[in-house]
Motif scaffolding. Structure first.
Motif, PDB file in Angstrom:
ATOM      1  N   PRO A   1      18.359   3.840   5.734  1.00  0.00           N
ATOM      2  CA  PRO A   1      19.307   4.653   4.982  1.00  0.00           C
ATOM      3  C   PRO A   1      19.045   4.378   3.491  1.00  0.00           C
ATOM      4  CG  PRO A   1      20.382   2.701   5.880  1.00  0.00           C
ATOM      5  CD  PRO A   1      18.930   2.557   6.181  1.00  0.00           C
ATOM      6  N   GLU A   2      18.327   5.300   2.856  1.00  0.00           N
ATOM      7  CA  GLU A   2      17.917   5.053   1.467  1.00  0.00           C
ATOM      8  C   GLU A   2      19.150   4.896   0.569  1.00  0.00           C
ATOM      9  OE1 GLU A   2      15.914   8.283  -0.408  1.00  0.00           O
ATOM     10  OE2 GLU A   2      15.121   7.040  -2.023  1.00  0.00           O
ATOM     11  N   ASP A   3      19.058   3.992  -0.382  1.00  0.00           N
ATOM     12  CA  ASP A   3      20.162   3.668  -1.295  1.00  0.00           C
ATOM     13  C   ASP A   3      21.369   3.098  -0.533  1.00  0.00           C
ATOM     14  OD1 ASP A   3      21.178   3.322  -3.842  1.00  0.00           O
ATOM     15  OD2 ASP A   3      21.924   5.370  -4.046  1.00  0.00           O
TER      16      ASP A   3
ATOM     17  N   THR B   1      15.157  -6.144   5.349  1.00  0.00           N
ATOM     18  CA  THR B   1      15.611  -5.956   3.969  1.00  0.00           C
ATOM     19  C   THR B   1      14.526  -5.242   3.159  1.00  0.00           C
ATOM     20  OG1 THR B   1      14.656  -8.028   3.188  1.00  0.00           O
ATOM     21  CG2 THR B   1      16.887  -8.141   4.072  1.00  0.00           C
ATOM     22  N   HIS B   2      14.952  -4.458   2.198  1.00  0.00           N
ATOM     23  CA  HIS B   2      14.002  -3.787   1.290  1.00  0.00           C
ATOM     24  C   HIS B   2      14.679  -3.784  -0.080  1.00  0.00           C
ATOM     25  CE1 HIS B   2      10.913  -0.615   0.277  1.00  0.00           C
ATOM     26  NE2 HIS B   2      11.812  -0.399  -0.669  1.00  0.00           N
ATOM     27  N   CYS B   3      14.368  -4.797  -0.882  1.00  0.00           N
ATOM     28  CA  CYS B   3      15.122  -4.981  -2.131  1.00  0.00           C
ATOM     29  C   CYS B   3      14.257  -4.698  -3.347  1.00  0.00           C
ATOM     30  CB  CYS B   3      15.659  -6.410  -2.204  1.00  0.00           C
ATOM     31  SG  CYS B   3      16.781  -6.767  -0.836  1.00  0.00           S
ATOM     32  N   HIS B   4      14.802  -3.893  -4.238  1.00  0.00           N
ATOM     33  CA  HIS B   4      14.099  -3.622  -5.497  1.00  0.00           C
ATOM     34  C   HIS B   4      14.595  -4.579  -6.572  1.00  0.00           C
ATOM     35  CE1 HIS B   4      11.315  -0.304  -4.813  1.00  0.00           C
ATOM     36  NE2 HIS B   4      12.079  -0.051  -3.752  1.00  0.00           N
ATOM     37  N   ASN B   5      13.779  -4.679  -7.627  1.00  0.00           N
ATOM     38  CA  ASN B   5      13.929  -5.797  -8.558  1.00  0.00           C
ATOM     39  C   ASN B   5      14.496  -5.403  -9.920  1.00  0.00           C
ATOM     40  OD1 ASN B   5      13.606  -8.580  -8.772  1.00  0.00           O
ATOM     41  ND2 ASN B   5      11.690  -8.344  -9.949  1.00  0.00           N
TER      42      ASN B   5
ATOM     43  N   LEU C   1       0.813  -1.221   0.000  1.00  0.00           N
ATOM     44  CA  LEU C   1       0.000   0.000   0.000  1.00  0.00           C
ATOM     45  C   LEU C   1       0.846   1.272   0.000  1.00  0.00           C
ATOM     46  CD1 LEU C   1      -2.709  -1.146   2.568  1.00  0.00           C
ATOM     47  CD2 LEU C   1      -2.949  -0.946   0.100  1.00  0.00           C
ATOM     48  N   ARG C   2       2.152   1.134   0.123  1.00  0.00           N
ATOM     49  CA  ARG C   2       3.027   2.314   0.078  1.00  0.00           C
ATOM     50  C   ARG C   2       3.958   2.227  -1.144  1.00  0.00           C
ATOM     51  NH1 ARG C   2       8.113   3.850  -0.432  1.00  0.00           N
ATOM     52  NH2 ARG C   2       8.863   2.310   1.062  1.00  0.00           N
ATOM     53  N   ASP C   3       4.999   1.414  -1.091  1.00  0.00           N
ATOM     54  CA  ASP C   3       5.925   1.350  -2.224  1.00  0.00           C
ATOM     55  C   ASP C   3       5.188   0.817  -3.456  1.00  0.00           C
ATOM     56  OD1 ASP C   3       8.275   1.094  -3.838  1.00  0.00           O
ATOM     57  OD2 ASP C   3       9.458   0.835  -2.034  1.00  0.00           O
ATOM     58  N   GLY C   4       4.284  -0.160  -3.230  1.00  0.00           N
ATOM     59  CA  GLY C   4       3.536  -0.743  -4.344  1.00  0.00           C
ATOM     60  C   GLY C   4       2.596   0.262  -4.964  1.00  0.00           C
TER      61      GLY C   4
ATOM     62  N   ILE D   1      17.423  -2.097   5.533  1.00  0.00           N
ATOM     63  CA  ILE D   1      18.507  -1.835   4.574  1.00  0.00           C
ATOM     64  C   ILE D   1      17.951  -1.903   3.143  1.00  0.00           C
ATOM     65  CG2 ILE D   1      20.817  -2.581   3.787  1.00  0.00           C
ATOM     66  CD1 ILE D   1      20.706  -1.491   6.695  1.00  0.00           C
ATOM     67  N   PRO D   2      17.716  -0.723   2.539  1.00  0.00           N
ATOM     68  CA  PRO D   2      17.164  -0.748   1.193  1.00  0.00           C
ATOM     69  C   PRO D   2      18.239  -0.831   0.101  1.00  0.00           C
ATOM     70  CG  PRO D   2      16.606   1.311   2.365  1.00  0.00           C
ATOM     71  CD  PRO D   2      17.741   0.642   3.081  1.00  0.00           C
ATOM     72  N   ASP D   3      17.996  -1.727  -0.846  1.00  0.00           N
ATOM     73  CA  ASP D   3      18.761  -1.684  -2.094  1.00  0.00           C
ATOM     74  C   ASP D   3      17.809  -0.964  -3.053  1.00  0.00           C
ATOM     75  OD1 ASP D   3      20.513  -2.019  -4.161  1.00  0.00           O
ATOM     76  OD2 ASP D   3      19.952  -4.102  -4.578  1.00  0.00           O
ATOM     77  N   THR D   4      17.775   0.345  -2.887  1.00  0.00           N
ATOM     78  CA  THR D   4      16.758   1.192  -3.517  1.00  0.00           C
ATOM     79  C   THR D   4      16.699   1.053  -5.029  1.00  0.00           C
ATOM     80  OG1 THR D   4      17.056   2.713  -1.698  1.00  0.00           O
ATOM     81  CG2 THR D   4      16.020   3.627  -3.670  1.00  0.00           C
ATOM     82  N   VAL D   5      17.849   0.865  -5.657  1.00  0.00           N
ATOM     83  CA  VAL D   5      17.865   0.815  -7.118  1.00  0.00           C
ATOM     84  C   VAL D   5      18.093  -0.603  -7.650  1.00  0.00           C
ATOM     85  CG1 VAL D   5      18.483   3.231  -7.455  1.00  0.00           C
ATOM     86  CG2 VAL D   5      20.288   1.561  -7.063  1.00  0.00           C
TER      87      VAL D   5
ATOM     88  N   ILE E   1       6.317   3.790  13.018  1.00  0.00           N
ATOM     89  CA  ILE E   1       6.696   4.847  12.078  1.00  0.00           C
ATOM     90  C   ILE E   1       8.025   4.463  11.434  1.00  0.00           C
ATOM     91  CG2 ILE E   1       7.629   6.256  13.995  1.00  0.00           C
ATOM     92  CD1 ILE E   1       6.838   8.749  12.278  1.00  0.00           C
ATOM     93  N   HIS E   2       8.130   4.757  10.146  1.00  0.00           N
ATOM     94  CA  HIS E   2       9.318   4.391   9.366  1.00  0.00           C
ATOM     95  C   HIS E   2       9.916   5.685   8.813  1.00  0.00           C
ATOM     96  CE1 HIS E   2      10.780   2.041   5.506  1.00  0.00           C
ATOM     97  NE2 HIS E   2      11.777   2.571   6.185  1.00  0.00           N
ATOM     98  N   VAL E   3      11.085   6.075   9.334  1.00  0.00           N
ATOM     99  CA  VAL E   3      11.709   7.307   8.832  1.00  0.00           C
ATOM    100  C   VAL E   3      12.930   6.949   7.979  1.00  0.00           C
ATOM    101  CG1 VAL E   3      10.895   8.844  10.661  1.00  0.00           C
ATOM    102  CG2 VAL E   3      13.040   7.621  10.965  1.00  0.00           C
TER     103      VAL E   3
HETATM  104  O1  KIV Z   1      13.452   1.913  -1.911  1.00  0.00           O
HETATM  105  C1  KIV Z   1      13.614   2.590  -0.885  1.00  0.00           C
HETATM  106  O2  KIV Z   1      14.730   2.975  -0.532  1.00  0.00           O
HETATM  107  C2  KIV Z   1      12.435   2.920  -0.101  1.00  0.00           C
HETATM  108  C3  KIV Z   1      12.690   3.521   1.232  1.00  0.00           C
HETATM  109  C4  KIV Z   1      11.750   4.616   1.548  1.00  0.00           C
HETATM  110  C5  KIV Z   1      12.664   2.429   2.267  1.00  0.00           C
HETATM  111  O3  KIV Z   1      11.333   2.645  -0.503  1.00  0.00           O
END
Ligand code: KIV
Ligand code: ZN
Length: 509
Positions: A140-142, A201-205, A12-15, A168-172, A96-98
């Protein structure tokens, strides 16, 4: 003992922030209830400072849900955090997620901030968040492209400031599983105090490695995975919830871990998102794609008949494939409809049931078979009438010639009729609406999909409109008629623009 892996769902947020996936409040609520039934530990319900609609939907989800933690995302800005704390205040378990970017490229070009300044902001952000909410995630984004020693520095400080989860986001989506796993191991072994926190973990594809990276994180000490249903999310998406959950369940000897997800609801949840968003998953998508458990080759079928384990590593039943898609119709009674809703995990109050029954009858008069996907749509109820309302339209399309359309639009209390031509039906209708309202800007994306089988399927149209000042608005419309669905999507844009006061009010209204 097997380690519990928390499932942090950010559908509901990143999606939702990905083009083509915007949802209104009713839709978000419906999905949030489904995620609760599915057993996710945390629902990231939105980014409350992003828009009033985001704020309202996070607040509503926080108020209604009981079991999962309800989380709101905020930048390390005083105003963002204030709004987010307000939005989650009624949650039984607020979180809360900052976040703040930590890679040099983000610091220099996006934030124009020094490393020291970012640490200062992160500490202030976490302290402010902690003052209003006990459960605080920091990202810590990216992180995937950030300097490791700098990550150690900033994470040490935010843990001291009160963060209990370090995401730990792998934002890209840049890292490989080996690299991501190694990063998690390094942080786990190096950052003072992190042993008392949950590493997430927060991993992008972007390179198709989000699921593998998340699992590498688990193998190296992560105890939470941020993921989304069907893997939706920014660009190529996030780690797919159904895939990480089933990998952990199917290979316990590798991960020595478990989740609390009721895997039998995975397919139902995936389908609900497909129906609501109008985006169907690819036919061969793992776990929830139509072919995920289909066996075509004769040699495979032969083996399966002897022993299912020859070609099946999971039981289709375990992820919900035993369900038949029951078809309802004109002659289906209220009891059958309510029973099906119950099976789909949809709870409605008496008023909502009456509204659904009336709409069911109207739809069943127009189309023979009513599928689960249609029922999910109907259960969302009708949206209240807004400032702009499409009262009627007629379209004539001609092979090899322009199409013509006429519309009747309610603008506030005034009725406006308009006629226009276009290259095709949708273009003609859009020209009518633009002429009638003076809407400025341009259409930048247009996506339409059928969410139930057969010719009379409900179509969901999602569009993006770019205003003259460069800002964007996303609109959505649905109908059994594809041109109507497209028209409703543009009317949705008008109503959202009205709320944001991005267009000059209609002349004379
Ligand atoms: O991809 C990202 O870095 C995010 C952060 C806000 C967690 O979505
Ligand atoms: Zn993300």
């Amino acid at each position: 003992m097997s380690n519990k892996i928390k499932i942090f769902d950010t559908t509901l947020r990143d999606g939702e922030q990905a083009p083509g996936f915007s949802m209104n409040i009713q839709e978000k609520l419906r999905l949030a209830h489904q995620l609760e039934a599915l057993g996710v530990d945390v629902i990231e319900a939105g980014f409350p400072a992003a828009s009033p609609e985001d704020f309202e939907s996070v607040a509503k989800i926080a108020e209604e849900l009981t079991t999962p933690e309800i989380c709101g995302l905020a930048r390390c800005h005083e105003g963002d955090i204030e709004k987010t704390l307000k939005a989650i205040e009624k949650a039984k378990k607020p979180r809360i997620h900052v976040f703040i970017a930590t890679s040099d490229i983000h610091l220099e070009y996006k934030l124009q901030m020094s490393r020291d300044e970012a640490i200062k902001r992160a500490i202030q952000g976490v302290q402010q968040a902690k003052s209003g909410c006990d459960r605080v995630d920091f990202s810590p984004e990216d992180a995937g492209r950030s300097d490791r020693q700098y990550l150690v520095e900033i994470l040490t400080e935010v843990i001291k400031a009160g963060a209990d989860t370090i995401n730990i986001p792998d934002t890209v989506g840049y890292l490989t599983p080996e690299e991501f796993g190694d990063l998690i191991k390094f942080l786990h072994n190096t950052v003072p105090g992190i042993q008392d926190c949950i590493i997430s973990t927060h991993c992008h594809n972007d390179l198709g490695m989000a699921v593998a990276n998340s699992l590498a994180g688990v193998a190296n000490g992560a105890r939470q995975i941020e993921c989304t249903i069907n893997g939706i999310g920014e660009r190529a998406g996030n780690a797919s919830l159904e895939e990480v959950v089933m990998a952990i369940k199917t290979r316990p000897e590798l991960y020595n871990a478990h989740t609390d997800i009721n895997t039998k609801l995975l397919l139902q949840t995936s389908k609900m998102l497909q129906s609501i968003s109008g985006n169907t998953v690819q036919i061969n998508k793992a776990i929830v794609g139509q072919n995920a458990f289909a066996h075509e080759a004769g040699i495979h079928q032969h083996g399966l008949l002897k022993n299912k384990a020859t070609y099946e590593i999971m039981k289709p039943d375990d992820v919900g494939w035993n369900e038949t898609n029951m078809v309802l119709g004109k002659h289906s009674g209220k009891a059958a409809i309510l029973a099906r809703l119950k099976e789909l995990g949809i709870k409605l109050n008496d008023d909502q049931v009456s509204e659904l029954m009336a709409n069911f009858k109207t739809l069943a008069d127009r189309k023979k078979d009513i599928y689960d996907e249609d029922l999910i749509m109907l259960s969302l109820g009708e949206e209240p009438k807004k400032h702009y309302f499409l009262e009627g339209m007629t379209v004539n399309s001609h092979t090899g010639k322009d199409s013509t359309a006429s519309i009747r639009l309610l603008v506030g209390k005034k009725t406006v009729d308009e006629i226009a031509k276009g290259i095709g039906s949708v273009d003609a209708v859009y020209n009518c609406i633009i002429k009638a309202t003076g809407l400025e800007g341009k259409l930048t994306t247009f996506h339409i999909d059928a969410v139930s089988p057969e010719r009379e399927a409900v179509a969901v149209c999602q569009i993006t409109w770019e205003n003259s000042d460069g800002t964007e608005i996303r609109g959505k419309g649905r109908d059994t008629d594809t041109v109507n669905a497209a028209a409703y999507a543009l009317v949705d844009i008008l109503n959202k623009a009205k709320i944001r006061e991005k267009i000059s009010p209609y002349q004379g209204v």
